[in-house]
Scaffold this active site. Structure first.
Site, PDB file in Angstrom:
ATOM      1  N   LYS A   5       0.836  -1.220   0.000  1.00  0.00           N
ATOM      2  CA  LYS A   5       0.000   0.000   0.000  1.00  0.00           C
ATOM      3  C   LYS A   5       0.861   1.257   0.000  1.00  0.00           C
ATOM      4  O   LYS A   5       0.506   2.262  -0.627  1.00  0.00           O
ATOM      5  CB  LYS A   5      -0.934  -0.017   1.201  1.00  0.00           C
ATOM      6  CG  LYS A   5      -1.941  -1.149   1.111  1.00  0.00           C
ATOM      7  CD  LYS A   5      -2.956  -1.138   2.196  1.00  0.00           C
ATOM      8  CE  LYS A   5      -3.697  -2.465   2.257  1.00  0.00           C
ATOM      9  NZ  LYS A   5      -4.315  -2.862   0.992  1.00  0.00           N
ATOM     10  N   ASP A  14      -9.293  -5.978 -12.275  1.00  0.00           N
ATOM     11  CA  ASP A  14      -8.574  -6.280 -11.030  1.00  0.00           C
ATOM     12  C   ASP A  14      -8.672  -5.045 -10.131  1.00  0.00           C
ATOM     13  O   ASP A  14      -8.191  -3.968 -10.506  1.00  0.00           O
ATOM     14  CB  ASP A  14      -7.104  -6.600 -11.375  1.00  0.00           C
ATOM     15  CG  ASP A  14      -6.269  -6.963 -10.155  1.00  0.00           C
ATOM     16  OD1 ASP A  14      -6.805  -6.935  -9.030  1.00  0.00           O
ATOM     17  OD2 ASP A  14      -5.078  -7.278 -10.337  1.00  0.00           O
ATOM     18  N   ASP A  29      -5.594   2.582  -3.223  1.00  0.00           N
ATOM     19  CA  ASP A  29      -4.320   3.317  -3.132  1.00  0.00           C
ATOM     20  C   ASP A  29      -4.260   4.399  -4.212  1.00  0.00           C
ATOM     21  O   ASP A  29      -3.741   5.496  -3.982  1.00  0.00           O
ATOM     22  CB  ASP A  29      -3.136   2.355  -3.317  1.00  0.00           C
ATOM     23  CG  ASP A  29      -3.122   1.263  -2.258  1.00  0.00           C
ATOM     24  OD1 ASP A  29      -3.565   1.536  -1.126  1.00  0.00           O
ATOM     25  OD2 ASP A  29      -2.672   0.138  -2.562  1.00  0.00           O
ATOM     26  N   GLY A  83      -2.946  -5.974 -11.791  1.00  0.00           N
ATOM     27  CA  GLY A  83      -1.793  -5.679 -10.935  1.00  0.00           C
ATOM     28  C   GLY A  83      -1.991  -4.468 -10.051  1.00  0.00           C
ATOM     29  O   GLY A  83      -2.996  -3.758 -10.147  1.00  0.00           O
TER      30      GLY A  83
HETATM   31  O1  RIB Z   1      -3.705  -2.216  -1.664  1.00  0.00           O
HETATM   32  C1  RIB Z   1      -3.150  -3.202  -2.474  1.00  0.00           C
HETATM   33  C2  RIB Z   1      -1.902  -3.743  -1.848  1.00  0.00           C
HETATM   34  O2  RIB Z   1      -2.223  -4.422  -0.656  1.00  0.00           O
HETATM   35  C3  RIB Z   1      -1.174  -4.771  -2.684  1.00  0.00           C
HETATM   36  O3  RIB Z   1      -0.257  -4.201  -3.575  1.00  0.00           O
HETATM   37  C4  RIB Z   1      -0.545  -5.697  -1.653  1.00  0.00           C
HETATM   38  O4  RIB Z   1       0.840  -5.650  -1.610  1.00  0.00           O
HETATM   39  C5  RIB Z   1      -1.158  -5.268  -0.311  1.00  0.00           C
HETATM   40  O5  RIB Z   1      -0.293  -4.532   0.434  1.00  0.00           O
END
Ligand code: RIB
Length: 299
Positions: free
Chosen positions: A39, A243, A249, A284
């Site tokens: 994150k 996805d 984030d 991804g």
């Molecule tokens: O928010 C998504 C993230 O959560 C992923 O990239 C994974 O690594 C987890 O930390």
């Protein structure tokens, strides 16, 4: 004004599955892809792609070199990331199903080996008015928040993934909470009904933490911004979902990016919603985060 994201860096092992593996079941996956994630890393990249100068602090093992390259490629400063010889990089096992939903198993690794010395050295370079962006995938969060608050830094907390550690943090020092409805309910110690009202929920957080602004993300139901003076409701942009990893984030990074570049809250929320909509159409974590120019072109 500088932005420091002190957060996790993960190697994401993403398995495409027909359905999430069930208790006692052995399931063959359809594919495996390895992505940069965490994150913290995702939010740093989203902030940088939104056009903000970002410094990332954290820790990786010697196997995490490509995560630093991914950050550098997005113009994120990586000089505050420690490379540890004694511990491996954090990782995430991600199942991604036919609907584009995911479930994630984390191994903290170097993300859980942050020391107070590292925090002190990093914070030396930042001061009053600078922003500190945090999630709940590293250790030493309380110490970080206390020290940053003493310096007069603005604290942004995305309490994700939510667990009991959040309740040990000095939450009264937070200037911005970015969280979903489940996390909001947990912070308020209450169950959130299926037909909850986003504005009411966000208002309850503001009542509990009156100095803070709240951005409540609600998946397909959109997002709400609330502080003591202003409320903005942002509907979601409907797109075909591939996805959902890192959509939250992306929203966080572009919302903050918009605010830091002087946009109104309404415009920052709209920018964030468009960026997140693009991210869910791609596979991804970090690689799914769009550039600002793509977001500006998106309707
Ligand atoms: O928010 C998504 C993230 O959560 C992923 O990239 C994974 O690594 C987890 O930390």
């Amino acid at each position: 004004m500088k932005v420091l994201c002190f957060g996790s860096l993960n190697i994401d092992y993403t398995y495409k599955v027909e359905h999430f593996v069930r208790k006692g079941e052995t399931l063959s996956s359809e594919s495996l892809q390895v992505f940069s994630g965490g994150k913290g890393l995702n939010q740093s990249i989203a902030l940088a792609k939104a056009g903000v100068e970002v410094y990332h602090a954290g820790a990786v093992g010697e196997d995490g070199g490509f995560l630093l390259e991914e950050l550098k490629g997005a113009n994120v400063d990586v000089s505050h990331i420690t490379v540890r010889k004694d511990i491996r990089t954090g990782n995430a096992i991600i199942q991604n199903d036919r609907e584009g939903d995911n479930c994630i198993l984390l191994y903290g690794g170097a993300n859980q080996a942050i020391t107070e010395e590292q925090v002190d050295v990093v914070l030396e370079c930042f001061g009053a008015g600078d922003f500190l962006v945090l999630q709940n995938e590293i250790n030493k969060l309380s110490y970080l928040m206390e020290q940053a608050h003493k310096k007069g830094m603005k604290i942004v907390l995305n309490p994700s993934p939510m667990n009991e550690k959040i309740f040990t943090l000095p939450l009264e020092t937070v200037d911005y909470f970015l969280l979903n409805e489940i996390e909001a309910g947990q912070i308020l110690h209450q169950d959130v009904a299926e037909n909850f009202d986003g504005k009411e929920l966000a208002e309850q957080i503001v009542q509990r933490y009156p100095e803070a602004a709240v951005v409540l993300t609600m998946g397909g139901a959109g997002a709400v911004y609330m502080d003591r003076k202003e409320c903005v409701v942002q509907p979601v942009y409907k797109v075909p979902v591939v996805d959902t990893t890192a959509a939250g984030d992306t929203f966080t990074g572009f919302f903050l990016g918009g605010i830091l570049k002087g946009c109104s809250v309404k415009d920052a929320m709209n920018l964030a919603a468009r960026a997140a909509a693009i991210a869910v159409t791609r596979q991804g974590a970090a690689p799914s985060i769009p550039l600002l120019q793509e977001v500006e072109r998106f309707f």
